[in-house]
Design an enzyme around this catalytic site. Structure first.
Site, PDB file in Angstrom:
ATOM      1  CD  GLU A  74      -2.006   8.053  -0.798  1.00  0.00           C
ATOM      2  OE1 GLU A  74      -2.008   7.534  -1.928  1.00  0.00           O
ATOM      3  OE2 GLU A  74      -1.430   9.117  -0.553  1.00  0.00           O
TER       4      GLU A  74
ATOM      5  N   GLY B  38       0.836  -1.179   0.000  1.00  0.00           N
ATOM      6  CA  GLY B  38       0.000   0.000   0.000  1.00  0.00           C
ATOM      7  C   GLY B  38       0.876   1.236   0.000  1.00  0.00           C
ATOM      8  CE1 TYR B  39       3.475   2.965  -3.954  1.00  0.00           C
ATOM      9  CE2 TYR B  39       1.565   1.529  -4.151  1.00  0.00           C
ATOM     10  CZ  TYR B  39       2.858   1.863  -4.500  1.00  0.00           C
ATOM     11  OH  TYR B  39       3.554   1.071  -5.380  1.00  0.00           O
ATOM     12  CG  LEU B  40       2.499   4.912   4.529  1.00  0.00           C
ATOM     13  CD1 LEU B  40       3.784   4.879   5.330  1.00  0.00           C
ATOM     14  CD2 LEU B  40       1.289   4.878   5.448  1.00  0.00           C
TER      15      LEU B  40
ATOM     16  CG  ASN C  18       2.818  -1.761  -8.343  1.00  0.00           C
ATOM     17  OD1 ASN C  18       1.964  -2.622  -8.438  1.00  0.00           O
ATOM     18  ND2 ASN C  18       4.052  -1.946  -8.773  1.00  0.00           N
TER      19      ASN C  18
END
Length: 158
Positions: free
Chosen positions: A82, A28-30, A144
């Site tokens: 996010e 996942g992406y912060l 990604n």
């Protein structure tokens, strides 16, 4: 700490017969801003946090910093990410002088298969296996970070 890679779509699953290893990846992406992405990943039984900078104009290179972290810390950070988390299986395929990493996406990105090859220089030559299709290098839709906010299954055309 510059990552140099090229990305390709994959036309069939013939690569599977030459896969050296495979493992599940959840990430996942912060922060998914293309100028500075911050990714949290669980790859097999290890956790990682990665910071990537803006890609070069041709999409071949960008700054990358990665640090291994405890899996329990990665799991906690994934809860802060996010939008939605990406799940995929990565296959490692040696081919002549390079190693391709082929990601078979699951969940909201199901149907997408992307091959990447990391290179030593932007002008490094390599032979392409017959299962590679179109080059995707520099196409932000196949990053990604983009896929985490715009899943492949929601695209109007594949």
């Amino acid at each position: 700490m510059v990552e140099i890679e090229r990305k390709f779509s994959v036309k069939n699953t013939n690569f599977l017969v030459n896969a050296k290893e495979s493992f599940k990846i959840t990430q996942g992406y912060l922060n998914s801003d293309k100028k500075r992405t911050v990714r949290v990943r669980i790859k097999g039984d290890k956790g990682f946090i990665t910071v990537k900078g803006l890609s070069s104009d041709n999409g071949l290179s960008r700054f990358e910093w990665e640090k291994e972290i405890l899996v329990k810390d990665a799991e906690a950070l994934l809860l802060l990410c996010e939008d939605f988390v990406i799940d995929k299986t990565r296959y490692t395929i040696p081919f002549n002088d390079v190693i391709f990493e082929v990601d078979v996406f699951e969940g909201a990105n199901k149907g997408l298969i992307i091959a990447e090859v990391e290179l030593q220089s932007t002008d490094q030559q390599f032979e392409k296996p017959n299962w590679l299709a179109d080059e995707l290098t520099g196409d932000e839709r196949f990053y990604n970070a983009y896929l985490s906010n715009h899943p492949f299954t929601t695209w109007k055309q594949h």
